[in-house]
Every structure is written in C-alpha cells, then in structure tokens.
Design a protein around this motif. Structure first.
Motif, PDB file in Angstrom:
ATOM      1  N   ASN A 201       0.969  -0.980  -0.367  1.00 20.24           N
ATOM      2  CA  ASN A 201       0.223   0.015  -0.200  1.00 20.24           C
ATOM      3  C   ASN A 201       0.823   1.043  -0.112  1.00 20.24           C
ATOM      4  N   ASN A 202       1.958   1.528  -0.145  1.00 20.84           N
ATOM      5  CA  ASN A 202       3.477   2.438   0.389  1.00 20.84           C
ATOM      6  C   ASN A 202       2.987   2.449  -1.308  1.00 20.84           C
ATOM      7  N   GLY A 203       3.406   4.238  -1.646  1.00 23.16           N
ATOM      8  CA  GLY A 203       3.389   4.598  -2.839  1.00 23.16           C
ATOM      9  C   GLY A 203       2.592   5.881  -3.583  1.00 23.16           C
ATOM     10  N   TYR A 204       2.684   5.548  -5.001  1.00 22.36           N
ATOM     11  CA  TYR A 204       1.611   5.967  -5.536  1.00 22.36           C
ATOM     12  C   TYR A 204       0.401   5.470  -6.742  1.00 22.36           C
ATOM     13  N   PHE A 205      -0.870   5.986  -6.424  1.00 24.72           N
ATOM     14  CA  PHE A 205      -1.584   5.265  -6.448  1.00 24.72           C
ATOM     15  C   PHE A 205      -2.211   6.562  -7.413  1.00 24.72           C
ATOM     16  N   THR A 206      -2.365   6.062  -8.845  1.00 23.37           N
ATOM     17  CA  THR A 206      -3.582   7.596  -9.734  1.00 23.37           C
ATOM     18  C   THR A 206      -4.577   6.383 -10.338  1.00 23.37           C
ATOM     19  N   TYR A 207      -5.980   7.382  -9.886  1.00 18.24           N
ATOM     20  CA  TYR A 207      -6.862   6.823 -10.769  1.00 18.24           C
ATOM     21  C   TYR A 207      -8.244   7.902 -10.718  1.00 18.24           C
ATOM     22  N   LEU A 208      -8.916   7.614 -12.404  1.00 15.97           N
ATOM     23  CA  LEU A 208      -9.839   8.061 -13.114  1.00 15.97           C
ATOM     24  C   LEU A 208     -11.211   8.101 -12.445  1.00 15.97           C
ATOM     25  N   PHE A 209     -11.745   8.947 -11.598  1.00 11.18           N
ATOM     26  CA  PHE A 209     -13.328   9.222 -11.255  1.00 11.18           C
ATOM     27  C   PHE A 209     -13.978   9.266 -12.451  1.00 11.18           C
ATOM     28  N   ASP A 210     -14.884   8.500 -12.756  1.00 10.76           N
ATOM     29  CA  ASP A 210     -15.475   8.797 -14.029  1.00 10.76           C
ATOM     30  C   ASP A 210     -16.424   8.415 -13.787  1.00 10.76           C
ATOM     31  N   ASN A 211     -17.985   8.477 -14.257  1.00  7.78           N
ATOM     32  CA  ASN A 211     -19.229   7.774 -14.398  1.00  7.78           C
ATOM     33  C   ASN A 211     -19.321   6.512 -13.315  1.00  7.78           C
ATOM     34  N   GLY A 212     -18.954   7.511 -11.775  1.00  6.59           N
ATOM     35  CA  GLY A 212     -19.399   6.174 -11.260  1.00  6.59           C
ATOM     36  C   GLY A 212     -18.170   4.920 -10.713  1.00  6.59           C
ATOM     37  N   LYS A 213     -17.228   4.886 -11.260  1.00  5.17           N
ATOM     38  CA  LYS A 213     -15.988   4.163 -11.341  1.00  5.17           C
ATOM     39  C   LYS A 213     -15.061   4.975 -10.930  1.00  5.17           C
ATOM     40  N   CYS A 214     -14.257   3.634 -10.498  1.00  4.06           N
ATOM     41  CA  CYS A 214     -13.024   4.328 -10.393  1.00  4.06           C
ATOM     42  C   CYS A 214     -11.903   3.827 -10.928  1.00  4.06           C
ATOM     43  N   ILE A 215     -10.578   4.006 -12.028  1.00  9.05           N
ATOM     44  CA  ILE A 215      -9.919   3.282 -12.558  1.00  9.05           C
ATOM     45  C   ILE A 215      -8.762   3.485 -12.864  1.00  9.05           C
ATOM     46  N   GLU A 216      -8.068   2.888 -12.598  1.00  8.45           N
ATOM     47  CA  GLU A 216      -6.701   2.831 -11.900  1.00  8.45           C
ATOM     48  C   GLU A 216      -5.846   3.330 -13.310  1.00  8.45           C
ATOM     49  N   THR A 217      -4.918   4.435 -13.428  1.00  3.81           N
ATOM     50  CA  THR A 217      -4.887   4.486 -14.974  1.00  3.81           C
ATOM     51  C   THR A 217      -2.834   5.433 -14.951  1.00  3.81           C
TER      52      THR A 217
END
Length: 345
Positions: A270-286
């Motif tokens: 769980n350490n580090g960077y996590f990038t997510y697109l919050f779009d249309n009710g969903k969380c998508i890693e990108t």
C-alpha cells in the motif's frame, strides 16, 4: 484464527470473522477482527503486530480488501494503520419525554429471536444502508451471545402485514433498554416509538443505542435528553487496488484524475503512488497525467473512503496534504455517508 506459541502454550492470538458489508451500495467481503489477546508477560515483543500482518495478508489473498475491529486501544491500532469509521450514540429519555400522539397505521408484534421476518428485515436494511454488515449465522450467534434470557424482539408491520422495522429490547428495574432499532421508512420508526410509549406505565426511563450517527434529540418534543457519543469501530483498507476496483463514486460529478501518495508502515504493497480516474461512478486505475495530487496515510484514506470524515475536515486537521482545489474536487466525487455499524463481534 492465528496464534503465537511458546512451545505448546498459546500466548497470543488474532481471530477474523468473514462477513459482508455494504459500502456505498456495493457489497464487499470484509474481515471483522476479534479475540485479539496477548498474555501480559509476552507484551511488547511484537507478537500482535506479526499476527496482524499475517492475518491481513491472509485476508488479502481471500479477496477481503477491508478489515474492521472494535478497538480496546485506539492509539495502538492507529499506529498500525487503522482509523475510526463509525460512532455509537447512547441516549437516556425519561418517560415523560417519550413521543406522544404518534399515528402509525400498522401494528407491532413480538417475535422469537429466530423469526424469519427478523432475518429478512435486517437483510433488507443492510442492502440499503451504507456500512451495515450482512449477518450470517455466525454473526447472528454473536449478536445474541451476551443478551439476557428476557430480551425481546418487536417488529413493526404495515397494515398489509409487511415488516418494516424492528427493535431489540429488555425491561429491567423500570428501565427499557433498547439494544437496537432499525427501520426502512418513517412509518416504521414512528410505529416503534409508539410501541415504546405504550410501556410508559411500566417504565421510568428508556436507555438505548443509536448507530445512525445522527442525534435523536431534535425529533423529540422535549429535546432536553442526555445523549453521548463515542467512537465504535475502526477500519483498515487491506489492499488499495482491490478496494478501489469495486468502489463507487458519484456518477453525476465531472470526471477527475487524482494521484494518491499513501503511507502504510505495516503493509508494503500500500506504500507509494496510486493514480485513479473517477469517472461515471467508477474508480479506474490509470497512467494518465493527474489533475491533482494528494498525500495521506492508509488510516486517513480508510476513514475518507468510508465517509466518516470529509476531505475538507481531514485537510484542516493536516491529515491530508493537497491544494484546496484538489480537496474540493475530492469531496465532490466521493459520497459522504457515515457507516452504520451496530454489530459487536
């Protein structure tokens, strides 16, 4: 159940009950930690931390992305990445303060603890209530474990015989003790209070617990009652990627891409960077360039995503490092409902 042994003697243990939880209308398999214990002469040796890490690792392998517990020491668990996610409110109402002239068209009936209507009603409540646990047989057994023999269950039925609410209670020494009251609509809520008022000649006071995270005093004609609030359960995201994969966000808000920097001293993944697109009710890693960046601990992320605290409040408390604009967008895209957790496992 995991344990540490000194020879053949069990000296420390860590148990987990498998349950399901409603998280913003998505059903998550979670682990409820219980029976955490270490003999005093073995304290300070790191045994509990080892058991906790192994247990969380096992839960991750089983697809359980969130763990819950009832803390005996909030500071101790906070050091290991847990954070408060729900409250328990307790109230005391004198008989003369009970709601009067309540008009509910249905009726209340007392039923046995094993009543199918009770089981089905709680399942319906859990289906529509954020934070509520679905009680399997194991959870129901624990629910009744410490109750007195004269504990009663009353269910409110609509005029067409549909159950819409229940209360678990006991009367002792002229006091009605309400362990839990749930309802699916306003009619059932009023009907259950009408049932309580019907006991006014038998009782001097009502003492109960409320897990809705909303004081009940305002609804009473005489609001001068005693209510107390205390933290009830703590939670911990076990695996960020697995947790976000099912997480629901607000579909009516414009999409936004946020990079999280998370610190977790116990679980390295769980350490580090996590990038997510919050779009249309969903969380998508990108891997796309983020619009904003935010930094926080795993505990802060847990209480934020569960809805117990907003990003704005956590930012003011220096729990989140981010720009004001990032905080505003984060709060826009996330739901803010405090979890209802009434089970003590």
């Amino acid at each position: 159940v995991l344990g540490c042994f000194d020879g053949e003697s069990l000296v420390s243990q860590f148990a987990v009950y498998p349950v399901k939880m409603n998280i913003h209308s998505v059903i998550y398999p979670v682990g409820f930690v219980t029976s955490v214990a270490t003999y005093p002469e073995y304290a300070g040796m790191g045994l509990m931390s080892r058991l906790m890490k192994q247990s969380l690792t096992d839960m991750r392998e089983r697809g359980r992305t969130l763990a819950l517990l009832y803390p005996y020491s909030i500071p101790l668990y906070r050091k290991r990445g847990w954070e408060i996610i729900s409250d328990k409110m307790s109230y005391r109402i004198r008989d003369v303060q009970l709601p009067r002239h309540v008009d509910a068209p249905g009726y209340v009936r007392r039923v046995p603890e094993e009543s199918p209507d009770l089981m089905h009603l709680h399942a319906r409540f859990a289906q529509q209530t954020h934070g509520c646990l679905f009680r399997n047989r194991l959870a129901w057994d624990e629910y009744w474990r410490w109750d007195e023999d004269d504990t009663s269950v009353a269910i409110y039925y609509s005029k067409d015989d549909v159950p819409y609410g229940y209360m678990v209670y006991m009367i002792s020494s002229d006091v009605m003790h309400v362990k839990e009251m749930i309802y699916l609509n306003r009619e059932a809520q009023l009907g259950l209070w009408e049932f309580i008022h019907a006991h006014d000649s038998m009782i001097d006071e009502v003492r109960g617990n409320n897990y809705y995270s909303e004081p009940i005093a305002f609804e009473l004609d005489d609001s001068d009652i005693k209510e107390t609030i205390r933290p009830y359960t703590m939670g911990r995201i076990i695996d960020i990627r697995q947790f976000f994969a099912k997480y629901a966000c607000d579909p009516d808000e414009p999409s936004v891409c946020i990079r999280f920097y998370i610190e977790d001293d116990l679980l390295a993944w769980n350490n580090g960077y996590f990038t997510y697109l919050f779009d249309n009710g969903k969380c998508i890693e990108t891997e796309q360039q983020p619009d904003y960046e935010v930094s926080m601990s795993i505990g802060t992320l847990t209480t934020l995503m569960l809805g117990y605290k907003t990003a704005e409040k956590l930012h003011v408390m220096d729990k989140i490092q981010a720009s004001d604009e990032a905080i505003e967008h984060l709060d826009d895209i996330l739901f803010h409902r405090i979890p209802y957790v009434s089970d003590y496992i």
